[in-house]
Design a protein around this motif. Structure first.
Motif, PDB file in Angstrom:
ATOM      1  N   GLU A  60       4.435  -7.887   0.794  1.00  0.00           N
ATOM      2  CA  GLU A  60       5.482  -8.391  -0.104  1.00  0.00           C
ATOM      3  C   GLU A  60       5.019  -8.328  -1.558  1.00  0.00           C
ATOM      4  O   GLU A  60       5.751  -7.881  -2.432  1.00  0.00           O
ATOM      5  N   ARG A  61       3.803  -8.768  -1.799  1.00  0.00           N
ATOM      6  CA  ARG A  61       3.262  -8.789  -3.162  1.00  0.00           C
ATOM      7  C   ARG A  61       3.076  -7.364  -3.694  1.00  0.00           C
ATOM      8  O   ARG A  61       3.421  -7.068  -4.831  1.00  0.00           O
ATOM      9  N   LEU A  62       2.540  -6.493  -2.864  1.00  0.00           N
ATOM     10  CA  LEU A  62       2.316  -5.113  -3.276  1.00  0.00           C
ATOM     11  C   LEU A  62       3.637  -4.398  -3.548  1.00  0.00           C
ATOM     12  O   LEU A  62       3.772  -3.674  -4.538  1.00  0.00           O
ATOM     13  N   ALA A  63       4.620  -4.605  -2.704  1.00  0.00           N
ATOM     14  CA  ALA A  63       5.943  -4.003  -2.916  1.00  0.00           C
ATOM     15  C   ALA A  63       6.539  -4.480  -4.241  1.00  0.00           C
ATOM     16  O   ALA A  63       7.129  -3.693  -4.987  1.00  0.00           O
ATOM     17  N   THR A  64       6.372  -5.757  -4.548  1.00  0.00           N
ATOM     18  CA  THR A  64       6.881  -6.299  -5.811  1.00  0.00           C
ATOM     19  C   THR A  64       6.192  -5.640  -6.995  1.00  0.00           C
ATOM     20  O   THR A  64       6.846  -5.239  -7.958  1.00  0.00           O
ATOM     21  N   ILE A 118      -3.724   2.754  -4.136  1.00  0.00           N
ATOM     22  CA  ILE A 118      -3.314   1.415  -3.712  1.00  0.00           C
ATOM     23  C   ILE A 118      -4.569   0.694  -3.238  1.00  0.00           C
ATOM     24  O   ILE A 118      -5.265   1.158  -2.337  1.00  0.00           O
ATOM     25  N   GLU A 119      -4.853  -0.421  -3.873  1.00  0.00           N
ATOM     26  CA  GLU A 119      -5.964  -1.252  -3.433  1.00  0.00           C
ATOM     27  C   GLU A 119      -5.427  -2.234  -2.409  1.00  0.00           C
ATOM     28  O   GLU A 119      -4.284  -2.160  -1.991  1.00  0.00           O
ATOM     29  N   ARG A 120      -6.226  -3.162  -2.026  1.00  0.00           N
ATOM     30  CA  ARG A 120      -5.857  -4.096  -0.963  1.00  0.00           C
ATOM     31  C   ARG A 120      -4.481  -4.716  -1.175  1.00  0.00           C
ATOM     32  O   ARG A 120      -3.632  -4.669  -0.304  1.00  0.00           O
ATOM     33  N   VAL A 122       7.390  -0.597   5.373  1.00  0.00           N
ATOM     34  CA  VAL A 122       6.554   0.604   5.468  1.00  0.00           C
ATOM     35  C   VAL A 122       5.087   0.261   5.240  1.00  0.00           C
ATOM     36  O   VAL A 122       4.205   0.718   5.974  1.00  0.00           O
ATOM     37  N   LEU A 123       4.813  -0.548   4.249  1.00  0.00           N
ATOM     38  CA  LEU A 123       3.425  -0.927   3.955  1.00  0.00           C
ATOM     39  C   LEU A 123       2.795  -1.676   5.119  1.00  0.00           C
ATOM     40  O   LEU A 123       1.657  -1.418   5.497  1.00  0.00           O
ATOM     41  N   GLU A 138       0.876   9.688   2.527  1.00  0.00           N
ATOM     42  CA  GLU A 138       0.712   9.250   3.908  1.00  0.00           C
ATOM     43  C   GLU A 138      -0.368   8.182   3.992  1.00  0.00           C
ATOM     44  O   GLU A 138      -1.413   8.283   3.395  1.00  0.00           O
ATOM     45  N   GLY A 139      -0.086   7.162   4.721  1.00  0.00           N
ATOM     46  CA  GLY A 139      -1.088   6.095   4.898  1.00  0.00           C
ATOM     47  C   GLY A 139      -0.578   4.728   4.537  1.00  0.00           C
ATOM     48  O   GLY A 139      -0.781   3.839   5.293  1.00  0.00           O
ATOM     49  N   PRO A 140       0.119   4.434   3.537  1.00  0.00           N
ATOM     50  CA  PRO A 140       0.057   5.054   2.222  1.00  0.00           C
ATOM     51  C   PRO A 140      -1.193   4.587   1.471  1.00  0.00           C
ATOM     52  O   PRO A 140      -1.567   3.433   1.544  1.00  0.00           O
ATOM     53  N   THR A 141      -1.829   5.491   0.790  1.00  0.00           N
ATOM     54  CA  THR A 141      -3.026   5.167   0.023  1.00  0.00           C
ATOM     55  C   THR A 141      -2.813   5.341  -1.471  1.00  0.00           C
ATOM     56  O   THR A 141      -3.617   4.887  -2.266  1.00  0.00           O
TER      57      THR A 141
END
Length: 80
Positions: free
Chosen positions: A28-32, A69-71, A16-17, A49-52
């Motif tokens: 992968e890193r953000l999901a973790t 959510i940042e980078r 999704v990201l 939505e976005g997701p932001t």
């Protein structure tokens, strides 16, 4: 070792990201990071939505928190 549910959620969240974010994130890193923060005091509800933003439920305060959510990370200082 992570449980099968973590692996399934991680895979789906990373997809999704990658598909919905315009910037060059490390999905992968953000999901973790999102899933590692889930549980105990904080329960992840979902994404905007976005997701932001990640929406989490704070069990102690009985409230919903929006964390930008940042980078490739979550803005812990920006929780509101």
């Amino acid at each position: 070792m992570r449980c099968p549910l973590f692996d399934t959620l991680h895979s789906e969240l990373a997809i999704v990201l990658e598909e919905t974010r315009d910037d060059e994130i490390t999905a992968e890193r953000l999901a973790t990071r999102m899933l590692d923060s889930d549980g105990g005091k904080w329960l992840m509800i979902g994404l905007t939505e976005g997701p932001t933003v990640v929406l989490t439920y704070n069990r102690l305060m009985n409230s919903i928190i929006r964390t930008p959510i940042e980078r490739d990370s979550l803005d812990g200082n920006g929780r509101r």
